[in-house]
Motif scaffolding. Structure first.
Motif, PDB file in Angstrom:
ATOM      1  N   ILE A 184       0.786  -1.204   0.052  1.00 34.83           N
ATOM      2  CA  ILE A 184      -0.146   0.075   0.139  1.00 34.83           C
ATOM      3  C   ILE A 184       0.807   1.135  -0.122  1.00 34.83           C
ATOM      4  O   ILE A 184       2.059   1.220   0.417  1.00 34.83           O
ATOM      5  CB  ILE A 184      -0.969  -0.113   1.262  1.00 34.83           C
ATOM      6  N   HIS A 185       0.538   2.208  -0.700  1.00 35.17           N
ATOM      7  CA  HIS A 185       1.044   3.600  -0.609  1.00 35.17           C
ATOM      8  C   HIS A 185       0.143   4.607  -0.125  1.00 35.17           C
ATOM      9  O   HIS A 185      -1.024   4.678  -0.543  1.00 35.17           O
ATOM     10  CB  HIS A 185       1.418   3.890  -2.104  1.00 35.17           C
ATOM     11  N   ILE A 186       0.683   5.183   0.891  1.00 38.52           N
ATOM     12  CA  ILE A 186      -0.232   6.349   1.494  1.00 38.52           C
ATOM     13  C   ILE A 186       0.420   7.742   1.566  1.00 38.52           C
ATOM     14  O   ILE A 186       1.275   7.967   2.165  1.00 38.52           O
ATOM     15  CB  ILE A 186      -0.444   5.895   2.962  1.00 38.52           C
ATOM     16  N   PRO A 187       0.280   8.669   0.615  1.00 40.04           N
ATOM     17  CA  PRO A 187       0.921   9.759   0.477  1.00 40.04           C
ATOM     18  C   PRO A 187       0.295  10.824   1.655  1.00 40.04           C
ATOM     19  O   PRO A 187      -0.781  10.543   2.083  1.00 40.04           O
ATOM     20  CB  PRO A 187       0.575  10.430  -0.936  1.00 40.04           C
ATOM     21  N   VAL A 188       0.809  11.845   1.653  1.00 41.24           N
ATOM     22  CA  VAL A 188       0.321  13.021   2.745  1.00 41.24           C
ATOM     23  C   VAL A 188      -1.003  13.208   2.118  1.00 41.24           C
ATOM     24  O   VAL A 188      -1.245  13.798   0.895  1.00 41.24           O
ATOM     25  CB  VAL A 188       1.122  14.331   2.627  1.00 41.24           C
ATOM     26  N   PHE A 189      -2.137  13.375   2.889  1.00 40.10           N
ATOM     27  CA  PHE A 189      -3.589  13.734   2.596  1.00 40.10           C
ATOM     28  C   PHE A 189      -3.314  15.125   2.314  1.00 40.10           C
ATOM     29  O   PHE A 189      -2.571  16.014   2.693  1.00 40.10           O
ATOM     30  CB  PHE A 189      -4.427  13.605   4.108  1.00 40.10           C
ATOM     31  N   GLU A 190      -4.561  15.245   1.297  1.00 38.40           N
ATOM     32  CA  GLU A 190      -4.833  16.827   0.961  1.00 38.40           C
ATOM     33  C   GLU A 190      -5.537  17.486   2.120  1.00 38.40           C
ATOM     34  O   GLU A 190      -5.884  16.793   3.173  1.00 38.40           O
ATOM     35  CB  GLU A 190      -5.638  16.586  -0.286  1.00 38.40           C
ATOM     36  N   ASN A 191      -5.843  18.769   2.062  1.00 39.85           N
ATOM     37  CA  ASN A 191      -6.462  19.259   3.193  1.00 39.85           C
ATOM     38  C   ASN A 191      -7.035  20.717   2.642  1.00 39.85           C
ATOM     39  O   ASN A 191      -6.325  21.696   2.109  1.00 39.85           O
ATOM     40  CB  ASN A 191      -5.319  20.053   4.360  1.00 39.85           C
ATOM     41  N   THR A 192      -8.486  20.439   2.646  1.00 36.50           N
ATOM     42  CA  THR A 192      -9.305  21.383   2.147  1.00 36.50           C
ATOM     43  C   THR A 192     -10.224  22.029   3.384  1.00 36.50           C
ATOM     44  O   THR A 192     -11.239  22.780   3.242  1.00 36.50           O
ATOM     45  CB  THR A 192     -10.388  21.164   1.213  1.00 36.50           C
ATOM     46  N   SER A 193      -9.844  21.695   4.405  1.00 38.97           N
ATOM     47  CA  SER A 193     -10.637  21.811   5.782  1.00 38.97           C
ATOM     48  C   SER A 193     -10.257  23.344   6.326  1.00 38.97           C
ATOM     49  O   SER A 193      -9.375  23.937   5.635  1.00 38.97           O
ATOM     50  CB  SER A 193     -10.485  20.837   6.823  1.00 38.97           C
ATOM     51  N   SER A 194     -11.047  23.883   7.107  1.00 39.16           N
ATOM     52  CA  SER A 194     -10.584  25.213   7.689  1.00 39.16           C
ATOM     53  C   SER A 194      -9.324  25.430   8.508  1.00 39.16           C
ATOM     54  O   SER A 194      -9.068  26.573   9.013  1.00 39.16           O
ATOM     55  CB  SER A 194     -11.761  25.879   8.366  1.00 39.16           C
ATOM     56  N   GLN A 195      -8.917  24.282   9.088  1.00 40.71           N
ATOM     57  CA  GLN A 195      -7.600  24.168   9.831  1.00 40.71           C
ATOM     58  C   GLN A 195      -6.489  23.745   9.092  1.00 40.71           C
ATOM     59  O   GLN A 195      -6.114  22.594   8.491  1.00 40.71           O
ATOM     60  CB  GLN A 195      -8.114  22.936  11.086  1.00 40.71           C
ATOM     61  N   PRO A 196      -5.488  24.797   9.031  1.00 36.23           N
ATOM     62  CA  PRO A 196      -4.175  24.407   8.185  1.00 36.23           C
ATOM     63  C   PRO A 196      -3.221  23.287   8.950  1.00 36.23           C
ATOM     64  O   PRO A 196      -3.327  23.345  10.057  1.00 36.23           O
ATOM     65  CB  PRO A 196      -3.485  25.781   8.357  1.00 36.23           C
ATOM     66  N   GLU A 197      -2.606  22.637   8.181  1.00 35.04           N
ATOM     67  CA  GLU A 197      -1.625  21.830   8.660  1.00 35.04           C
ATOM     68  C   GLU A 197      -2.078  20.561   9.424  1.00 35.04           C
ATOM     69  O   GLU A 197      -1.148  19.645   9.768  1.00 35.04           O
ATOM     70  CB  GLU A 197      -0.415  22.534   9.350  1.00 35.04           C
ATOM     71  N   ILE A 198      -3.165  20.352   9.752  1.00 34.33           N
ATOM     72  CA  ILE A 198      -3.553  19.007  10.645  1.00 34.33           C
ATOM     73  C   ILE A 198      -3.336  17.776   9.805  1.00 34.33           C
ATOM     74  O   ILE A 198      -3.430  16.745  10.371  1.00 34.33           O
ATOM     75  CB  ILE A 198      -4.708  19.329  11.240  1.00 34.33           C
ATOM     76  N   HIS A 199      -3.530  18.089   8.447  1.00 33.85           N
ATOM     77  CA  HIS A 199      -3.507  16.849   7.765  1.00 33.85           C
ATOM     78  C   HIS A 199      -2.285  15.968   7.749  1.00 33.85           C
ATOM     79  O   HIS A 199      -2.171  14.687   7.439  1.00 33.85           O
ATOM     80  CB  HIS A 199      -3.954  17.114   6.196  1.00 33.85           C
ATOM     81  N   ARG A 200      -1.186  16.760   7.978  1.00 36.72           N
ATOM     82  CA  ARG A 200      -0.020  15.958   8.034  1.00 36.72           C
ATOM     83  C   ARG A 200       0.050  15.021   9.312  1.00 36.72           C
ATOM     84  O   ARG A 200       0.616  14.041   9.278  1.00 36.72           O
ATOM     85  CB  ARG A 200       1.246  17.085   8.125  1.00 36.72           C
ATOM     86  N   GLN A 201      -0.534  15.594  10.033  1.00 34.16           N
ATOM     87  CA  GLN A 201      -0.534  14.745  11.495  1.00 34.16           C
ATOM     88  C   GLN A 201      -1.383  13.303  11.449  1.00 34.16           C
ATOM     89  O   GLN A 201      -1.038  12.390  11.656  1.00 34.16           O
ATOM     90  CB  GLN A 201      -0.759  15.467  12.692  1.00 34.16           C
ATOM     91  N   LEU A 202      -2.588  13.754  10.760  1.00 32.44           N
ATOM     92  CA  LEU A 202      -3.584  12.743  10.595  1.00 32.44           C
ATOM     93  C   LEU A 202      -2.960  11.734   9.748  1.00 32.44           C
ATOM     94  O   LEU A 202      -2.988  10.419   9.898  1.00 32.44           O
ATOM     95  CB  LEU A 202      -4.815  13.335   9.914  1.00 32.44           C
ATOM     96  N   THR A 203      -2.040  12.121   8.504  1.00 36.80           N
ATOM     97  CA  THR A 203      -1.443  11.097   7.558  1.00 36.80           C
ATOM     98  C   THR A 203      -0.317  10.157   8.399  1.00 36.80           C
ATOM     99  O   THR A 203      -0.400   9.072   8.359  1.00 36.80           O
ATOM    100  CB  THR A 203      -0.812  11.872   6.509  1.00 36.80           C
ATOM    101  N   SER A 204       0.458  10.878   9.368  1.00 36.30           N
ATOM    102  CA  SER A 204       1.302  10.221  10.076  1.00 36.30           C
ATOM    103  C   SER A 204       0.662   9.201  11.030  1.00 36.30           C
ATOM    104  O   SER A 204       1.106   7.857  11.220  1.00 36.30           O
ATOM    105  CB  SER A 204       2.128  11.341  11.113  1.00 36.30           C
ATOM    106  N   PHE A 205      -0.499   9.524  11.720  1.00 35.32           N
ATOM    107  CA  PHE A 205      -1.175   8.481  12.489  1.00 35.32           C
ATOM    108  C   PHE A 205      -1.765   7.579  11.682  1.00 35.32           C
ATOM    109  O   PHE A 205      -1.715   6.348  12.104  1.00 35.32           O
ATOM    110  CB  PHE A 205      -2.164   9.084  13.224  1.00 35.32           C
ATOM    111  N   VAL A 206      -2.282   7.623  10.490  1.00 34.65           N
ATOM    112  CA  VAL A 206      -2.876   6.498   9.584  1.00 34.65           C
ATOM    113  C   VAL A 206      -1.714   5.679   9.205  1.00 34.65           C
ATOM    114  O   VAL A 206      -1.843   4.349   9.330  1.00 34.65           O
ATOM    115  CB  VAL A 206      -3.478   7.366   8.409  1.00 34.65           C
TER     116      VAL A 206
END
Length: 174
Positions: free
Chosen positions: A41-63
């Motif tokens: 499996i390949h899991i790149p850094v998630f995109e983020n279109t939410s109102s909160q900047p940069e939290i997608h990086r930590q979410l990706t790391s946990f996944v």
């Protein structure tokens, strides 16, 4: 006397069938409902279109950590992957849900939503496509630093839940 012997054999046969047939259940994390050609499996850094900047990086790391801990799929580069996960953190919201007797916020819920698309690169088809929502609550206090610490801890718990949920959804298929 013939019916008695016939019933006895049916009873023995039923007991043997129950004894030798498995129930079909297994513990989560020990089985695998994936097609046999899927091993990586390949899991790149998630995109983020939410109102909160940069939290997608930590979410990706946990996944990623959830898949590494599970160990049933090997994390690889995009070119070598059987499955490719494309996800967008599309929604982030804080919702006040309870108030103290002084009309101060006492309970807050963090709401997250991701748009998930998993592609079977071997068969060149979509494996899973869906929206996933997660929420986690935390307590607010008059001390802003304590409230922010509680928010970050709740966010981490939501990330852990998302990671475990994605492992279950992709590998165990439920």
């Amino acid at each position: 006397m013939m019916p008695y012997k016939s019933n006895k054999w049916l009873f023995v046969l039923a007991i043997c069938c129950l004894f030798f047939s498995g129930c079909g259940y297994h513990l989560i994390g020990t089985g695998n409902a994936l097609p046999p050609h899927i091993k990586t499996i390949h899991i790149p850094v998630f995109e983020n279109t939410s109102s909160q900047p940069e939290i997608h990086r930590q979410l990706t790391s946990f996944v990623l950590q959830s898949f590494i801990s599970d160990g049933r799929l090997k994390i690889v580069n995009k070119e070598d992957a059987d499955l490719i996960v494309d996800a967008t953190l599309s929604y982030y919201n804080l919702r006040n849900v309870a108030f103290s007797s002084q009309d101060l916020v006492s309970d807050i819920i963090i709401e997250l939503e991701i748009d998930l698309k998993v592609t079977d690169q071997v068969k060149n088809e979509i494996f899973i496509k869906k929206k996933l929502k997660q929420q986690w609550d935390y307590k607010s206090t008059p001390d802003l630093a304590d409230t922010e610490t509680a928010r970050l801890e709740a966010l981490n718990q939501a990330y852990i839940d998302f990671g475990n949920r994605l492992v279950s959804l992709i590998i165990d298929q439920f």
